[in-house]
Enzyme design. Structure first.
Site, PDB file in Angstrom:
ATOM      1  CE  LYS A 116     -29.663  33.445   5.839  1.00 20.47           C
ATOM      2  NZ  LYS A 116     -28.731  32.478   5.277  1.00 20.47           N
ATOM      3  CD  GLU A 200     -34.690  36.167  10.425  1.00 16.95           C
ATOM      4  OE1 GLU A 200     -35.641  35.834   9.684  1.00 16.95           O
ATOM      5  OE2 GLU A 200     -33.708  36.797  10.027  1.00 16.95           O
ATOM      6  NE  ARG A 292     -25.121  34.345  -4.173  1.00 20.18           N
ATOM      7  CZ  ARG A 292     -26.425  34.264  -4.429  1.00 20.18           C
ATOM      8  NH1 ARG A 292     -26.893  34.810  -5.534  1.00 20.18           N
ATOM      9  NH2 ARG A 292     -27.258  33.655  -3.623  1.00 20.18           N
TER      10      ARG A 292
END
Length: 663
Positions: A116, A200, A292
């Site tokens: 990330k 975050e 994916r």
């Protein structure tokens, strides 16, 4: 196109890939662990190869064993499904080195988006909107605490590797940060083998909207519209749908362009998903990219009339994308929910065991089922407890929600407990119906979605008893060698007085006795002080029709020798167990002097010591089971007498972990 494909996965996604391969005339090769030797994906594939023990680390995560099976079976390509090795860079590279096509993105793309932190740094360079926070390399606890203070509270701690809600914690103040960080790092290490985290700013009441992207080896990237996944519990998606009821055409266009830009930034090939956090004012921020196929991909397929697995196969074989962006046209509305073996009333505790009954609605143009088990199969402790995905489609969102309610009402699962009742309440809740749910709504209002303790009304009990009586009479008559013999009848007739039968039904350990006189669809019923005359009752196996005190009613229900399943007028599900007419043993409530393991799992943290004085509800241990952490708490206030568990130990279900001193 490939002639032989190995599916490096299990369960419903393996079955899903096999179905597409079979339609395309591709020979399928399955792999299986010791726990899955009789699994449905093994039975559906053209051939199947064993790859190790029951735990994922001993089988489905063993890239060497899977590649060996691919070579020995002559497979030209490997489809990784989702989870396990689907986003494993080393495995994708190993496939390329072995000359076997990996049906997924290039290793470099997985690498770029697998972290990330790295993904955010890359998106920043390509002007994709980001949430303020920290995604650097320094992982010292004190430094992270300082960065948290700089970012501001509330904030989100996220595992830098992986996804699926693992290693995520909301922190609302500096005092909570250290414990939340340690917990997130433990879960991240267990799930991904990587303790790194990012921070975050937490967007209050956000929506979770993701875009399906697809790229080919010819440099083209398009998006296939959005899916909204805002209905979540503890960051796990519960209901997914497309189109989003929140997006305007302008927002959809802007987010789609940002998703394509994100995919192009890593030269993306194959199916991927770009996920966004969307604020209430419509501002959106890049969250992550899953390299994916997603669990919720069927809703995209139903609204676009596409097979995304077929697209994956064709792109991996070097073919161009079948459509240009302007050719993507959506029709109607699709919704997906996941049927799990879990107990919502016990904090969604995952379940395991044999599926004694598994009845699902029949597939149709409006109902799709993607499953990996059938009746009689076992949900094991080693893997995710999903039973099936239920996907519905119709012209409008309101119609699709009604299809969902009807389909859920047709589901019956016996053996391990399931979340079907929870999903039924979800599909009727005003926040869902009105499309105003956000990612934290379920956690904030969870009690609104749980069953509560309301006992079934008398009218409902009378309907259930009527169906049970008809079932018993029909069964006895059918079994009799002489259908005309009075001794073969189950109408309770006795010489000298009217026959009386007792139908005993159990609901949440409450016993309800219904006295019954009569037979063959005409009964006089009594439950406590309430009574009812039933006339003309007929049951066709799915629906009971009868006159209750002169009022004709149609009641959808199922009945057998073990249970009666029916719904009230509000859609509340009642699964009433048939109890012995003249015997009742109440379940002994778990004593307050011990803490037991609710299921097999590994102890990851021990907070209790002998001699400690604790309060009721205080966290004593943390165990990991079925891909989640479970907090085990004190059943009462008191003093700890002994602790039998140690950190890192694997314990069996019902093992006594903590004992309390006698009060």
């Amino acid at each position: 196109m490939f002639e032989r494909v190995l599916i490096a996965n299990r369960g419903e996604i393996a079955c899903r890939v096999i179905r597409t391969c079979r339609r395309l005339g591709i020979h399928t090769v399955a792999v299986y662990s010791e726990a899955d030797k009789d699994a449905q994906h093994v039975r559906l594939a053209d051939e199947a190869w064993p790859i190790g023990g029951p735990r994922p680390a001993d089988s489905y995560l063993r890239g060497d064993a899977i590649l060996d099976a691919a070579k020995r079976s002559g497979a030209q390509a490997i489809h990784p499904g989702y989870g396990f090795l689907s986003e494993n860079t080393a495995f994708a590279r190993a496939c390329a080195e072995a000359g076997i096509a990996f049906i997924g993105p290039r290793p470099e793309s997985i690498d770029a988006m697998g972290s990330k932190a790295q993904a955010k740094a890359l998106m920043e360079k390509h002007d994709v909107p980001l949430v303020p926070g920290y995604h650097g390399e320094n992982q010292e606890a004190d430094f992270l605490a300082a960065q948290a203070a700089k970012t501001g509270f509330p904030l989100m701690i996220k595992a830098a590797a992986g996804g699926g809600g693992k290693g995520m914690r909301i922190v609302r103040g500096a005092a909570e940060f250290a414990d939340a960080l340690a917990s997130a790092q433990r879960e991240a290490a267990s799930s991904f083998g990587d303790t790194r985290v990012i921070l975050e700013r937490y967007v209050e009441h956000p929506r979770h909207i993701e875009f399906q992207v697809f790229g080919d080896t010819h440099g083209r990237v398009i998006h296939l519209n959005e899916r909204e996944c805002s209905a979540q519990r503890r960051y796990q998606k519960v209901l997914e749908e497309t189109p989003s009821p929140f997006l305007t055409p302008e927002r959809r266009k802007a987010m789609g362009e940002a998703a394509v830009a994100a995919a192009k930034a890593v030269d993306y090939v194959g199916a991927g998903t770009v996920e966004f956090i969307v604020a209430q004012d419509g501002e959106f921020f890049f969250m992550e990219m899953n390299t994916r196929l997603q669990v919720e991909h069927p809703v995209t397929e139903l609204t676009l009339g596409l097979d995304l697995v077929e697209w994956q196969l064709r792109v991996a074989a070097g073919e161009p994308l079948p459509l240009d962006q302007e050719q993507v046209r959506a029709h109607g509305h699709a919704i997906e929910v996941r049927l799990y073996a879990e107990d919502p009333d016990q904090n969604f505790l995952p379940g395991s065991g044999k599926l004694q009954t598994l009845r699902l609605p029949p597939p149709s143009p409006h109902v799709r089922l993607d499953g990996g088990v059938v009746e009689g199969d076992t949900v094991t402790i080693f893997y995710d407890p999903m039973i099936a995905k239920l996907i519905v489609y119709d012209a409008t969102r309101a119609q699709a929600l009604q299809r969902l309610r009807e389909a859920l009402a047709a589901c019956e699962i016996a053996g391990p407990k399931s979340n079907v009742g929870f999903l039924e309440r979800l599909a009727r809740h005003p926040a869902v119906v009105e499309g105003r749910i956000d990612t934290g709504y379920l956690d904030r209002h969870l009690d609104e979605f749980l069953a509560g303790a309301a006992a079934p009304a008398d009218r409902l009990l009378f309907a259930a008893a009527t169906a049970a009586l008809l079932h018993d009479e029909r069964g006895t008559d059918a079994a009799a060698s002489d259908p005309y013999s009075p001794w073969a009848k189950a109408d309770a007739w006795r010489i000298g007085h009217a026959g009386k039968r007792i139908v005993a039904l159990a609901w949440r350990e409450q016993r309800h006795e219904i006295e019954a006189h009569g037979h063959d669809g005409d009964y006089r019923l009594r439950h406590g002080d309430a009574a009812c005359d039933v006339r003309g009752a007929r049951h066709d196996g799915e629906v009971l029709s009868a006159r209750f005190d002169g009022e004709a009613l149609r009641v959808p229900l199922r009945a057998d020798a073990l249970r009666v399943l029916l719904h009230d007028a509000d859609g509340q599900r009642y699964n009433l167990a048939r109890a012995a007419a003249f015997a009742w043993e109440s379940k002994d409530a778990a004593g307050g002097n011990q803490v037991i393991a609710p299921m097999p799992g590994r102890i990851v943290l021990v907070k209790a010591r002998p001699g400690d004085t604790v309060e009721q509800g205080q966290e004593l241990l943390v165990m990991e089971a079925m891909k989640m952490e479970l907090a085990l708490k004190a059943p009462r206030a008191g003093t700890i007498d002994s602790v039998s568990a140690t950190q890192g130990e694997f314990v069996e279900a019902d093992a006594v972990l903590v004992r309390f001193a006698d009060a």
